[in-house]
Design a protein around this motif. Structure first.
Motif, mmCIF file in Angstrom:
data_model
loop_
_atom_site.group_PDB
_atom_site.id
_atom_site.type_symbol
_atom_site.label_atom_id
_atom_site.label_comp_id
_atom_site.label_asym_id
_atom_site.label_seq_id
_atom_site.Cartn_x
_atom_site.Cartn_y
_atom_site.Cartn_z
ATOM 1 N N UNK A 429 4.271 6.427 2.473
ATOM 2 C CA UNK A 429 3.593 7.716 2.216
ATOM 3 C C UNK A 429 2.868 7.657 0.878
ATOM 4 N N UNK A 430 3.570 7.117 -0.126
ATOM 5 C CA UNK A 430 2.963 7.053 -1.467
ATOM 6 C C UNK A 430 1.681 6.230 -1.426
ATOM 7 N N UNK A 431 1.755 5.105 -0.713
ATOM 8 C CA UNK A 431 0.578 4.233 -0.632
ATOM 9 C C UNK A 431 -0.582 4.971 0.019
ATOM 10 N N UNK A 432 -0.272 5.689 1.097
ATOM 11 C CA UNK A 432 -1.346 6.413 1.786
ATOM 12 C C UNK A 432 -1.943 7.493 0.881
ATOM 13 N N UNK A 433 -1.070 8.219 0.207
ATOM 14 C CA UNK A 433 -1.547 9.287 -0.683
ATOM 15 C C UNK A 433 -2.493 8.722 -1.740
ATOM 16 N N UNK A 434 -2.073 7.636 -2.376
ATOM 17 C CA UNK A 434 -2.869 7.070 -3.460
ATOM 18 C C UNK A 434 -4.181 6.483 -2.927
ATOM 19 N N UNK A 435 -4.100 5.838 -1.771
ATOM 20 C CA UNK A 435 -5.320 5.263 -1.178
ATOM 21 C C UNK A 435 -6.330 6.369 -0.838
ATOM 22 N N UNK A 436 -5.847 7.402 -0.146
ATOM 23 C CA UNK A 436 -6.735 8.500 0.245
ATOM 24 C C UNK A 436 -7.284 9.212 -0.992
ATOM 25 N N UNK A 437 -6.427 9.373 -1.978
ATOM 26 C CA UNK A 437 -6.858 10.040 -3.201
ATOM 27 C C UNK A 437 -8.003 9.275 -3.848
ATOM 28 N N UNK A 438 -7.844 7.976 -3.928
ATOM 29 C CA UNK A 438 -8.861 7.161 -4.606
ATOM 30 C C UNK A 438 -10.179 7.179 -3.834
ATOM 31 N N UNK A 439 -10.073 6.954 -2.538
ATOM 32 C CA UNK A 439 -11.272 6.994 -1.689
ATOM 33 C C UNK A 439 -12.025 8.315 -1.867
ATOM 34 N N UNK A 440 -11.255 9.391 -1.734
ATOM 35 C CA UNK A 440 -11.846 10.723 -1.772
ATOM 36 C C UNK A 440 -12.479 11.010 -3.116
#
Ligand SMILES: *Cc1c(COP(=O)(O)O)cnc(C)c1O
Length: 453
Positions: A429-440
């Motif tokens: 979950x943490x990885x997804x959150x950080x990835x999506x955050x950065x992309x966005x």
């Protein structure tokens, strides 16, 4: 009419310009499980903000659901004046054992703002009843947030919420508080001795005769953008309040129940406030309930014959609600049984590392802030000048909208993106959150460049 149309026809949503909903419709959530929320169209969202910082152990948590079921079949509610019940007694005994030494009495309110109001009223009345009749003023620090009823707003310092009400607010004093990212005192923060406390010391020395209490969010100013400061500031504040017979009110509504890595944030500074307000995590994000903890000497100043008019005549219909208390008891059981604080420590490290790896070199990330499982990144236009983006650009809001489309519920505060997840969060979950955050974030920042050109 479909659900969204009906919603917009009937409902006025909190903390929103409703016109924004014309182009960004409310999302109808049908179910939650763990850290995930599911809407009626089957989309899933990671709740990276614990649904406004209150959910502790995930949505629709089995243990808490059971605790509610058990309680609801026995007693849903009873008047709390002159009546009591096992869940409330058990809860207060346990909370007193967990809280900083000396907090021995518990008063129930039914939301965070009300608990702040209650602490302010108690402090005021205490001073009046012990003959400190000049002590009538409340002091808070800059960027404070303590809730949104008039009294609570009056001790806050965020114009966004309070400016329009200035004419009807209590006359309170704001003193410059810590501002670590933009610290004026020691640029490297290597030798911080909370030199910024100076403004508080100066003001209090001058005006202590009229100050009833000073209210503060210990360790972390949440709504201000997850601004973290040194426990030394709290230690100094505790000493200063002692010296001048001023109450220290610790608003632990956002930081209590493990958010900063300790059960209560005051533990970082090893202090006992005169009042401690608790809510949010108290009921794991299930129902509104709040507590005000205080000391025997304060309680004693209200204890007298009825016709002395010294009683604290404050009440809420749902004071001490048994369902809320049963949930809170189960929250404490889960903390113990599942060694939550210990597990969170490892998760916190992992999350903070992940953020540092992803954002440390980013040219628009001014600061990465971390305490416990709360992490935040402050976006700036210019890193050297620590210059924020113009608030009219609504950088945070744009990130919020885009991240939702990608299945992550963030809710930035101005230019600060923060993560304050339920404790059931997994590494993936943490990885997804950080990835999506950065992309966005990069997409939004890129689009700003286009706009500015
Ligand atoms: C949320 C919050 C409040 C207000 O609590 P409500 O239950 O929303 O009224 C007060 N102080 C702090 C620090 C908070 O985070």
């Amino acid at each position: 009419m479909n659900l969204v149309e009906k919603d917009l026809k009937y409902i006025w949503h909190p903390c929103s310009q409703m016109k924004d909903y014309e182009t960004f419709k409310p999302i109808v959530i049908e179910e939650g499980e763990g850290i995930y929320l599911y809407d009626i169209n089957g989309n899933e969202y990671i709740d990276a903000i614990s649904s406004w910082w209150c959910n502790l152990f995930g949505h629709s948590n089995k243990r808490i659901n059971n605790a509610i079921n058990n309680q609801i079949n026995k007693l849903e509610h009873v008047i709390f004046a002159n009546f009591t019940h096992k869940p409330a007694i058990e809860l207060c005994e346990r909370i007193i054992n967990l809280a900083p030494n000396g907090l021995n009495k518990v008063f129930f309110t039914d939301n965070g703002s009300a608990s702040v109001e209650c602490a302010l009223k108690m402090s005021f009345q205490y001073h009046a009843q012990v003959g400190n009749t000049k002590k009538q003023k409340f002091v808070a620090i800059t960027d404070a947030y303590h809730g949104e009823t008039i009294g609570a707003l009056s001790v806050g310092d965020l114009d966004l919420y309070s400016k329009v009400y200035n004419p009807i607010m209590l006359d309170t004093k704001r003193v410059d508080g810590p501002d670590c990212y933009r610290c004026k005192y020691n640029k490297e923060r290597k030798t911080c001795d909370a030199e910024c406390f100076e403004s508080m010391e100066d003001y209090v020395k001058e005006s202590h005769e009229e100050i009833a209490s000073i209210i503060i969010e210990p360790m972390l100013q949440g709504a201000a953008g997850m601004k973290i400061y040194s426990p030394i500031y709290l230690k100094k504040l505790r000493q200063l309040c002692h010296k001048y017979d001023i109450h220290l009110i610790a608003d632990e509504i956002a930081v209590g129940f493990g958010r900063t890595g300790k059960t209560f944030a005051c533990e970082h500074a090893d202090i006992t406030p005169d009042f401690m307000c608790l809510s949010k995590g108290l009921t794991a994000g299930y129902v509104p309930m709040a507590l005000v903890l205080t000391k025997d000497n304060i309680y004693d100043a209200f204890y007298d014959d009825y016709n002395t008019y010294k009683a604290f005549m404050h009440s809420h219909t749902y004071s001490g609600n048994p369902i809320g208390c049963s949930i809170a008891n189960e929250v404490l059981n889960i903390f113990e049984d599942e060694k939550i604080l210990c597990k969170n420590e490892e998760k916190s490290k992992y999350f903070t590392n992940l953020l540092n790896e992803s954002f440390k070199e980013h040219k628009h990330v001014g600061e990465i802030r971390s305490i416990g499982l709360i992490n935040a990144i402050e976006l700036v236009e210019d890193k050297n000048l620590k210059l924020g983006f113009d608030s009219d650009l609504r950088v945070g809001y744009k990130i919020y909208k885009k991240a939702l489309k990608k299945g992550v519920l963030l809710r930035p505060l101005g230019n600060v993106i923060y993560f304050n997840p339920p404790y059931v969060i997994s590494k993936s979950d943490m990885k997804k959150i950080v990835r999506v955050c950065k992309e966005t974030m990069d997409e939004v920042l890129e689009s700003l460049k286009v706009e500015v050109l």
